[in-house]
Write an enzyme that holds these catalytic residues in place. Structure first.
Site, PDB file in Angstrom:
ATOM      1  CG  ASN A 167      -1.700   1.259   1.408  1.00 44.36           C
ATOM      2  OD1 ASN A 167      -1.728   2.102   0.504  1.00 44.36           O
ATOM      3  ND2 ASN A 167      -2.348   1.415   2.552  1.00 44.36           N
ATOM      4  CD1 TRP A 168       3.357   0.962  -2.927  1.00 44.55           C
ATOM      5  CD2 TRP A 168       3.463   2.189  -4.794  1.00 44.55           C
ATOM      6  NE1 TRP A 168       4.053   0.227  -3.863  1.00 44.55           N
ATOM      7  CE2 TRP A 168       4.127   0.957  -5.025  1.00 44.55           C
ATOM      8  CE3 TRP A 168       3.395   3.116  -5.842  1.00 44.55           C
ATOM      9  CZ2 TRP A 168       4.725   0.636  -6.250  1.00 44.55           C
ATOM     10  CZ3 TRP A 168       3.983   2.799  -7.057  1.00 44.55           C
ATOM     11  CH2 TRP A 168       4.644   1.569  -7.253  1.00 44.55           C
ATOM     12  CE  LYS A 169      -0.190   3.221   4.826  1.00 41.27           C
ATOM     13  NZ  LYS A 169      -0.181   3.323   6.271  1.00 41.27           N
ATOM     14  CG  HIS A 228      -5.853   1.761   5.174  1.00 41.43           C
ATOM     15  ND1 HIS A 228      -5.437   2.730   6.065  1.00 41.43           N
ATOM     16  CD2 HIS A 228      -4.815   0.912   5.023  1.00 41.43           C
ATOM     17  CE1 HIS A 228      -4.182   2.460   6.418  1.00 41.43           C
ATOM     18  NE2 HIS A 228      -3.789   1.365   5.800  1.00 41.43           N
ATOM     19  CD  GLU A 263      -3.064   5.483   6.709  1.00 43.17           C
ATOM     20  OE1 GLU A 263      -3.030   5.523   5.472  1.00 43.17           O
ATOM     21  OE2 GLU A 263      -2.140   4.997   7.404  1.00 43.17           O
ATOM     22  CD  GLU A 285      -3.359  -2.460   7.226  1.00 45.07           C
ATOM     23  OE1 GLU A 285      -2.254  -2.683   6.715  1.00 45.07           O
ATOM     24  OE2 GLU A 285      -3.998  -1.419   7.027  1.00 45.07           O
ATOM     25  N   GLY A 296       2.566   2.429  10.816  1.00 47.04           N
ATOM     26  CA  GLY A 296       3.503   3.539  10.675  1.00 47.04           C
ATOM     27  C   GLY A 296       4.181   3.933  11.983  1.00 47.04           C
ATOM     28  CB  SER A 345       5.290  -1.628  12.104  1.00 53.55           C
ATOM     29  OG  SER A 345       4.879  -0.286  12.324  1.00 53.55           O
ATOM     30  N   GLY A 399       3.021  -1.063   4.283  1.00 52.53           N
ATOM     31  CA  GLY A 399       3.020   0.374   4.014  1.00 52.53           C
ATOM     32  C   GLY A 399       4.419   0.870   3.709  1.00 52.53           C
ATOM     33  N   GLY A 400       5.050   1.483   4.696  1.00 54.81           N
ATOM     34  CA  GLY A 400       6.359   2.110   4.506  1.00 54.81           C
ATOM     35  C   GLY A 400       7.388   1.232   3.804  1.00 54.81           C
TER      36      GLY A 400
HETATM   37  P1  13P Z   1       3.124   0.505   7.731  1.00 54.64           P
HETATM   38  O1  13P Z   1       3.650  -0.779   7.137  1.00 54.64           O
HETATM   39  O2  13P Z   1       3.844   1.717   7.240  1.00 54.64           O
HETATM   40  O3  13P Z   1       2.981   0.422   9.205  1.00 54.64           O
HETATM   41  O4  13P Z   1       1.627   0.663   7.147  1.00 54.64           O
HETATM   42  C1  13P Z   1       0.758  -0.395   7.232  1.00 54.64           C
HETATM   43  C2  13P Z   1      -0.459  -0.087   6.442  1.00 54.64           C
HETATM   44  O5  13P Z   1      -1.240   0.783   6.796  1.00 54.64           O
HETATM   45  C3  13P Z   1      -0.694  -0.836   5.205  1.00 54.64           C
HETATM   46  O6  13P Z   1      -1.967  -0.627   4.717  1.00 54.64           O
END
Ligand code: 13P
Length: 249
Positions: free
Chosen positions: A9-11, A94, A96, A166, A172, A211, A232-233
């Protein structure tokens, strides 16, 4: 046997140039990996990713979708548009989207349904906040979030969906759920589906997100009910993402 899936997930990250390098590294490594792969770039880069991924083993996904089919919904993107750009997956609910953009369980369920109607596979995200976990409400929150979907579309719809657990406090933050903490919730999610349909529950892929790093991926993916990851990251760094995929193989 459920084949593991690792989705990035590149956000709201990336540029044409950065994406191009990242996509090239991932598609090049994909044939050597023993898991399914997907990337979810921001909307404007779907065409770029569609082209870069064509003929590769890497699937394309989007990060959200409108619950509406078409019409006067300025700024929204429909599920059929995502399908036209080669998306196989779309993230739904998600944290967010739920937290920052106020998506309720009802809206999330409507989006899930709209995605499936267009032939997309929803990756349904579920997760509790830190205060909910600390108040012992984790099971209750996850059950409520999942029930909203099951009530709307029925358990059979879960045969063509993926779930991602999640925990919001792990996203994050570098604070990963321990393999045992994650496994407990994953097993509970599968059990909730199994009450309605054991076969669907058994085939359902439940990813862990929050994470995930090359250092912790193997332990997480070693749990019986963890069927891959939503990253994510670490999905923005080719080397890290590919190491995580390797741990899933
Ligand atoms: P991180 O891997 O950056 O914690 O993000 C997880 C995430 O929200 C994937 O959708």
């Amino acid at each position: 046997m459920r084949k593991k899936l690792v989705a990035g997930n590149w956000k709201m990250h990336g540029t044409l140039m950065q994406n191009s390098a990242l996509l090239a590294s991932i598609t090049a490594a994909a044939p050597t990996l023993d898991c399914e792969l997907a990337v979810c770039p921001p909307y404007p880069y779907l065409a770029q990713a569609q082209l870069a991924l064509s003929g590769s083993l890497v699937a394309l996904g989007a990060q959200s979708v409108s619950e509406h089919e078409f019409g006067a919904f300025t700024g929204e993107v429909s599920a059929s548009m995502l399908a036209e750009f080669g998306c196989a997956y779309v993230l739904i609910g998600h944290s967010e989207r739920r937290g920052i953009f106020g998506e309720s369980d009802t809206v999330v369920a409507a989006k899930f349904e709209a995605a499936q109607k267009a032939g997309l596979c929803p990756i349904l995200c579920l997760g509790e906040s830190l205060s909910e976990r600390e108040s012992g409400l984790t099971a209750q929150v996850i059950t409520r979030q999942l029930s909203a979907i099951l009530d709307r579309v029925g358990v059979a719809a879960m045969a063509s969906a993926v779930v991602a657990y999640e925990p919001v406090w792990a996203i994050g933050t570098g604070m990963t759920a321990s393999p045992a903490q994650a496994q407990e919730v994953h097993a509970a999610i599968r059990a909730q589906v199994a009450v309605l349909d054991a076969g669907v529950a058994n085939g359902l892929r439940i990813l862990y997100g929050g994470s995930v790093r090359p250092q912790n991926a193997e332990d997480l993916f070693g749990q019986p009910d963890i069927d891959g990851g939503l990253i994510g990251g670490a999905a923005l760094v080719a080397d890290d993402f590919l190491k995580i995929c390797l741990a899933a193989g």
